[in-house]
Each structure stands twice: as structure tokens, then as C-alpha cells.
Design an enzyme around this catalytic site. Structure first.
Site, PDB file in Angstrom:
ATOM      1  CD  GLU A 179      -2.749   1.245   2.526  1.00 25.85           C
ATOM      2  OE1 GLU A 179      -2.691   0.298   3.332  1.00 25.85           O
ATOM      3  OE2 GLU A 179      -3.512   2.196   2.670  1.00 25.85           O
ATOM      4  CE  LYS A 221      -5.964  -0.054   1.630  1.00 28.77           C
ATOM      5  NZ  LYS A 221      -6.623  -0.620   2.797  1.00 28.77           N
TER       6      LYS A 221
HETATM    7  C1  5MM Z   1      -5.101   4.855   4.070  1.00 26.37           C
HETATM    8  O1  5MM Z   1      -5.668   4.167   5.133  1.00 26.37           O
HETATM    9  C2  5MM Z   1      -5.997   2.804   4.885  1.00 26.37           C
HETATM   10  C3  5MM Z   1      -7.238   2.673   4.049  1.00 26.37           C
HETATM   11  O2  5MM Z   1      -8.302   3.330   4.714  1.00 26.37           O
HETATM   12  P1  5MM Z   1      -9.103   4.496   3.965  1.00 26.37           P
HETATM   13  O3  5MM Z   1      -9.900   3.806   2.893  1.00 26.37           O
HETATM   14  O4  5MM Z   1      -9.939   5.087   5.056  1.00 26.37           O
HETATM   15  O5  5MM Z   1      -8.110   5.473   3.391  1.00 26.37           O
HETATM   16  C4  5MM Z   1      -6.197   2.122   6.243  1.00 26.37           C
HETATM   17  O6  5MM Z   1      -6.176   0.733   6.071  1.00 26.37           O
HETATM   18  C5  5MM Z   1      -5.126   2.550   7.225  1.00 26.37           C
HETATM   19  O7  5MM Z   1      -3.900   2.046   6.808  1.00 26.37           O
HETATM   20  C6  5MM Z   1      -5.546   2.000   8.594  1.00 26.37           C
HETATM   21  O8  5MM Z   1      -6.703   2.675   8.983  1.00 26.37           O
HETATM   22  C7  5MM Z   1      -4.465   2.122   9.660  1.00 26.37           C
HETATM   23  O9  5MM Z   1      -4.236   3.467   9.929  1.00 26.37           O
HETATM   24  P2  5MM Z   1      -3.261   3.891  11.147  1.00 26.37           P
HETATM   25  O10 5MM Z   1      -3.099   5.377  10.942  1.00 26.37           O
HETATM   26  O11 5MM Z   1      -3.961   3.600  12.401  1.00 26.37           O
HETATM   27  O12 5MM Z   1      -1.991   3.147  10.992  1.00 26.37           O
END
Ligand code: 5MM
Length: 374
Positions: A179, A221
Site C-alpha cells: 500500500e 493497494k
Molecule cells: C489509508 O488508510 C488505509 C485505508 O483506509 P481508507 O480507505 O480510510 O483510506 C487504512 O487501512 C489505514 O492504513 C488504517 O486505517 C491504519 O491506519 P493507522 O493510521 O492507524 O496506521
């Protein structure tokens, strides 16, 4: 009895199966608490458990969701009646995944750019997560746009960390989700996002090749190519779709098992519309294009739930509604009417009608160019 392909490539294919996508529920404790605080929900382990219970047990969710990415705490938790979340997911036919990065820190002293950490001790954590039932993993790198940003050091350091993570996961028996997120923060226009996303992906795939990562056993991703939140002009959905798919066609080898987008702070309906527009484009896309949304799937459910037990059923319905709309978008079959239609049952997705086959252009990548066979 249905036979499942349990090879890494088979698991990767299941995650991006037609009409399904991935639910990201891997917010770290700090992020989850921040979202709870905004809504006045108590920031306790039990409330985080209750919320994840609501999401993972939502009736009908597995009709549209192939797997969910969990956080360490959640992978070890259970429903109110003591059934481990992993078992609940397996029984419903959803694959458990795990976020294995440990978050971001400044790239260097005083830098506003970030590097993602979590490689130390990763093989042992991968082995434990696999024992606990995880079948895939996720690592997020962030790229910030701005004056003179991103730097070469940021792109290179994050690409190498992503590639080493991916290889260690495959060696330990987990399918890696790679990602690289180009953040929406800032005033940049779509063209600038496209340039940076292309450079980011080129470096990521060069590093994946260097580390011998098997492309058919991984999922990308990415963020969509989109103007910054504060940009003077926002591109429309068709421009976002065209720029994103064109960028991916220039950078992502055909052998990659699938592409599952993050939503990155786009509104929930907008994220669905963009995915749908991409899948409707009459150009060859050698990989399935689906979703791995966090906020864009969860927000309507979380905002309705707000910690109240008697709101659980409606919150679950809102989650499944969003999952269904996105599952349709993954087939290029979303219609705005779906926003208000009742979800009849989990098999409803069989009724999605993808747009008529267009005369596709010749694919850019029509050879399977695996870096390594698993
Ligand atoms: C970019 O964030 C990831 C995808 O979520 P969105 O669709 O809301 O953008 C998400 O998987 C993110 O990596 C996780 O929420 C973990 O975030 P943190 O900041 O807690 O590491």
C-alpha cells in the site's frame, strides 16, 4: 463441498474475486480512539471490541467482502459470546488479514516526510499471525506532496521497505498487500498527483523485482489519482478514473493478482463512483480493480452506531449497503439507485450486470511476467 485454493496466489485471487472487495478495519488503537473521540464514544478496549464485533458479524457482509484487514488487538479478540473474530470470519467465508507495519515516523530529523517502520522482528510476527489464522497482511507507506516533496530519499526508502515486507510475508506464508499511499493533503492538481503516483509505483515495482516478490501472490493497494483536498480545481469522476487507470497501465505489471484501492479520505459515495467509473472505462485492465476501503465503508455505520447497543442492527445494515454499492462498482455496475434500495440478501450481487463488453484496446501488459513463482 467447495475446494479452496490455499496457495498464496489462490488466496490473492480470492481476495479480489469478481464482485468482492476488502474491508480495512486495521486502524491502530490511536486512530480508532481518535475516531471514537470525535463521536463521543468511550475509548476503551471493550468499545473497540464491540465496534469490530458489529462490523465483522454484520449479516450478509460476506456476500460483498472477501476479507478484512485487522489490527493486532482485533485479531486476538472475540465476539460477545466468546467466538474468536477469526472463526466468525472463516465461518462466513471471509479471509482474516493483519496490518503488520508499526506506523510511520519522520524520515530524518526534522523531516515532514514519513518512513513506515515494522521490519524488525517481522518474520516472527508473521509466523505468529499465521498461527492465529491470518492469511494476508498489509503495510502502508505514505508519500506527501508539497514544495520540493516528495524527495527521492522518501520514495526510495519506502519502496524498499514495502518490498522487503512483501518478500518476508510471502516467505512466511502470508499474501502481502502493498500500500503506497500518495496523500490527498495539499493544494496539488490532478496532474501533479499523477506524476508522483507514477514515480512512486515505478520505484515500488523496481524494488519488488529486486526482492523477488511473486507478483501473482500479492495485491497492490494504491491511492487514486486525484487533486489535493485544497486544490483550486477538483477533477470530475471521469477524469479521476481515466488518469488513475492510465497511470496504473503504465506502471503495474499484468501479473499482479489485483488492485484494491484505498479511499484516502474521499467521501463514501465519491469513492464508490470513482471505482465504478474506472471499471466502466473501455480500456483493457489486466487486473481486477476493486476496493480495500476503511473510512468509505465504515463511516456511515460508525456515525450511526455511536456506541449505542440499540443502533447495532441499523449500523450493520449501513455497512452492508456500502459494501454492496462498492461490490457493484467493482463490476462497473453501480447505479445511484442502489444507495436507497434495500439489500435483499447476500446473493444479490449475482444480479450485478456489468456494462456490455466494449472493444478493448490491446493490453499494455499481455504477458504474465512473474518475478518469482510461489
Ligand atoms: C489509508 O488508510 C488505509 C485505508 O483506509 P481508507 O480507505 O480510510 O483510506 C487504512 O487501512 C489505514 O492504513 C488504517 O486505517 C491504519 O491506519 P493507522 O493510521 O492507524 O496506521
Amino acid at each position: 463441498m467447495i475446494e479452496h485454493d490455499t496457495t498464496l496466489a489462490g488466496i490473492a485471487r480470492s481476495l479480489v474475486a469478481s464482485g468482492k472487495g476488502i474491508l480495512a478495519v486495521d486502524e491502530s488503537t490511536a486512530t480508532c480512539n481518535k475516531r471514537f473521540a470525535k463521536l463521543g464514544i468511550a475509548q476503551t478496549e471493550e468499545m473497540r471490541r464491540s465496534y469490530r464485533d458489529l462490523l465483522l458479524s454484520a449479516p450478509g457482509l460476506a456476500g460483498f467482502i472477501s476479507g478484512a484487514i485487522l489490527y493486532d488487538e482485533t485479531l486476538r479478540q472475540s465476539t460477545a459470546d466468546g467466538t474468536p473474530f477469526v472463526s466468525v470470519m472463516e465461518s462466513a467465508g471471509m479471509l482474516p488479514g493483519i496490518k503488520v507495519d508499526t506506523g510511520t515516523v519522520p524520515l530524518t530529523g526534522g523531516s515532514s516526510e514519513k518512513i513506515t517502520e515494522g521490519l524488525d522482528g517481522l518474520p516472527a510476527r508473521v509466523a505468529e499471525y499465521r498461527r492465529l489464522g491470518a492469511r494476508f497482511a498489509k503495510w502502508r507507506a505514505v508519500v506527501t506532496l508539497g514544495d520540493g516533496l516528495p524527495t527521492q530519499q522518501c520514495l526510495e526508502a519506502n519502496a524498499h521497505a514495502l518490498a522487503r515486507y512483501a518478500r518476508l510475508c510471502q516467505d512466511g506464508g502470508l499474501v502481502p498487500i502493498v500500500e503506497p499511499e500518495v496523500l490527498m493533503d495539499g493544494a496539488h492538481l490532478l496532474a501533479e498527483c499523477e506524476r508522483v503516483t507514477e514515480e512512486t509505483l515505478q520505484r515500488v515495482f523496481a524494488a519488488l523485482r529486486l526482492y523477488g516478490v511473486a507478483l501473482d501472490a500479492m495485491i497492490l493497494k494504491p491511492s487514486m489519482v486525484i487533486a489535493g483536498t485544497d486544490a483550486a480545481a477538483q477533477a470530475d469522476g471521469d477524469e479521476v478514473a481515466r488518469a488513475t487507470v492510465a497511470c496504473l497501465r503504465r506502471t503495474v505489471p499484468a501479473a499482479v493478482a489485483g488492485i484494491a484501492f484505498l479511499s484516502g479520505g474521499q467521501g463514501d459515495v465519491r469513492a464508490t463512483e470513482h471505482l465504478d467509473a474506472m471499471n466502466r472505462l473501455p480500456v483493457a485492465k489486466p487486473w481486477p480493480l476493486t476496493f480495500s476501503y476503511g473510512r468509505a465503508l465504515q463511516e456511515p455505520a460508525l456515525e450511526h452506531w455511536c456506541g449505542a447497543t440499540d443502533h447495532v442492527a441499523e449500523a450493520q445494515r449501513r455497512l452492508v449497503q456500502r459494501a454492496r454499492c462498492n461490490a457493484a462498482a467493482a463490476c462497473g455496475a453501480y447505479t445511484p439507485a442502489m444507495e436507497t434500495e434495500a439489500v435483499i440478501d447476500a446473493t444479490y450481487r449475482d444480479a450485478f450486470e456489468p456494462p456490455a463488453e466494449a472493444a478493448f484496446e490491446t493490453p499494455l501488459f499481455n504477458e504474465r511476467s512473474l518475478f518469482r513463482a510461489v
